[in-house]
Motif scaffolding. Structure first.
Motif, PDB file in Angstrom:
ATOM      1  N   GLN A  16       5.672   4.077   1.991  1.00  0.00           N
ATOM      2  CA  GLN A  16       6.289   5.174   2.732  1.00  0.00           C
ATOM      3  C   GLN A  16       7.123   4.652   3.902  1.00  0.00           C
ATOM      4  OE1 GLN A  16       5.949   8.342   1.544  1.00  0.00           O
ATOM      5  NE2 GLN A  16       7.552   8.900   3.012  1.00  0.00           N
ATOM      6  N   GLN A  17       6.609   3.645   4.576  1.00  0.00           N
ATOM      7  CA  GLN A  17       7.358   3.047   5.680  1.00  0.00           C
ATOM      8  C   GLN A  17       8.643   2.414   5.181  1.00  0.00           C
ATOM      9  OE1 GLN A  17       4.434   0.366   7.289  1.00  0.00           O
ATOM     10  NE2 GLN A  17       3.477   1.928   8.591  1.00  0.00           N
ATOM     11  N   SER A  29       0.844  -1.191   0.000  1.00  0.00           N
ATOM     12  CA  SER A  29       0.000   0.000   0.000  1.00  0.00           C
ATOM     13  C   SER A  29       0.881   1.244   0.000  1.00  0.00           C
ATOM     14  CB  SER A  29      -0.890   0.010   1.240  1.00  0.00           C
ATOM     15  OG  SER A  29      -0.086   0.155   2.418  1.00  0.00           O
ATOM     16  N   GLU A  30       0.278   2.404  -0.195  1.00  0.00           N
ATOM     17  CA  GLU A  30       1.056   3.643  -0.155  1.00  0.00           C
ATOM     18  C   GLU A  30       1.689   3.835   1.224  1.00  0.00           C
ATOM     19  OE1 GLU A  30       0.708   8.417  -1.241  1.00  0.00           O
ATOM     20  OE2 GLU A  30      -1.055   7.111  -1.400  1.00  0.00           O
ATOM     21  N   GLU A  31       0.946   3.480   2.258  1.00  0.00           N
ATOM     22  CA  GLU A  31       1.488   3.610   3.613  1.00  0.00           C
ATOM     23  C   GLU A  31       2.685   2.681   3.809  1.00  0.00           C
ATOM     24  OE1 GLU A  31       0.082   3.204   8.314  1.00  0.00           O
ATOM     25  OE2 GLU A  31      -1.315   2.729   6.688  1.00  0.00           O
ATOM     26  N   GLN A  32       2.570   1.460   3.331  1.00  0.00           N
ATOM     27  CA  GLN A  32       3.679   0.515   3.446  1.00  0.00           C
ATOM     28  C   GLN A  32       4.888   0.984   2.632  1.00  0.00           C
ATOM     29  OE1 GLN A  32       1.352  -2.903   2.171  1.00  0.00           O
ATOM     30  NE2 GLN A  32       1.610  -3.871   4.181  1.00  0.00           N
TER      31      GLN A  32
END
Length: 215
Positions: A159-160, A154-157
């Motif tokens: 970014q992480q 995902s986009e969050e993953q």
């Protein structure tokens, strides 16, 4: 070419192995020239083909932002892979050596590692194949994010992945090891520890065949 500020990993280029002389050295790699380098297994190696300890090991130092690396991937790798890697005649080791713009290359490699070992090479190959789009008007982020989404991140993953301090420290260590070994450009190829200047299929085949014939 620009690195989108939203990546939030620009500080990586000021850390550990990527500071001072190392940054200056990598800034000079736009020409993607090769040099001598060390041999042997290294922590974080990604490999295909024969198992560790194979008679012949081919090491490539490359960057996902290096045009010469993308050209080799397209023009030479398919035949080389079919001839030597798919037949388990050689162990092919890929080592990351980010070149300008370094933050983009680092993000690509970090994301590839987050995607899992089974997806690492497909992600790297997709980034190399997408260089023209990546350095277009929209910048690299949409391209890298699309590739990340394609392997289930995902986009969050994503970014992480590109801001993970532990992963960045490991990347720093790999870059420092390459610099300490004398790597001065990408792509750099070694066959059993000996740098091969001719990176064509014929040039690499000559070195590999000679190594296979020894002993």
């Amino acid at each position: 070419m620009r690195a989108d500020g939203r990546f939030k990993f620009a500080s990586m280029s000021r850390r550990a192995a990527v500071t001072g002389a190392a940054l200056a050295a990598m800034a000079a790699l736009a020409g993607c020239s090769g040099s001598s380098a060390g041999a042997g297994a290294a922590e974080g190696d990604m490999a295909k083909g024969a198992a560790e300890g194979a008679k012949v090991t081919v090491v490539e130092y490359a960057s996902v932002t290096c045009g010469a690396c993308a050209a080799w991937q397209q023009q030479v790798w398919p035949e080389f892979k079919a001839k030597y890697v798919d037949t388990n005649q050689v162990r092919f080791v890929f080592r990351e050596f980010p070149t300008a713009p370094e933050p983009v290359a680092v993000a690509g490699f970090l994301m590839a590692r987050c995607a899992g070992e089974e997806n690492y090479f497909p992600v790297v190959e997709e980034i190399l194949a997408s260089q023209q789009e990546m350095f277009g008007p929209a910048g690299p982020r949409p391209v890298l994010l699309r590739i990340a989404n394609g392997v289930g991140l995902s986009e969050e993953q994503f970014q992480q992945c590109v801001t993970d301090e532990e992963a960045i420290a490991a990347m720093d260590a790999r870059i420092k090891a390459a610099l300490d070994a004398g790597v001065g450009g990408t792509p750099t190829f070694m066959v059993n520890g000996q740098t091969v200047q001719d990176n064509s299929l014929a040039g690499l085949s000559a070195a590999v065949d000679a190594a296979l014939a020894e002993g």
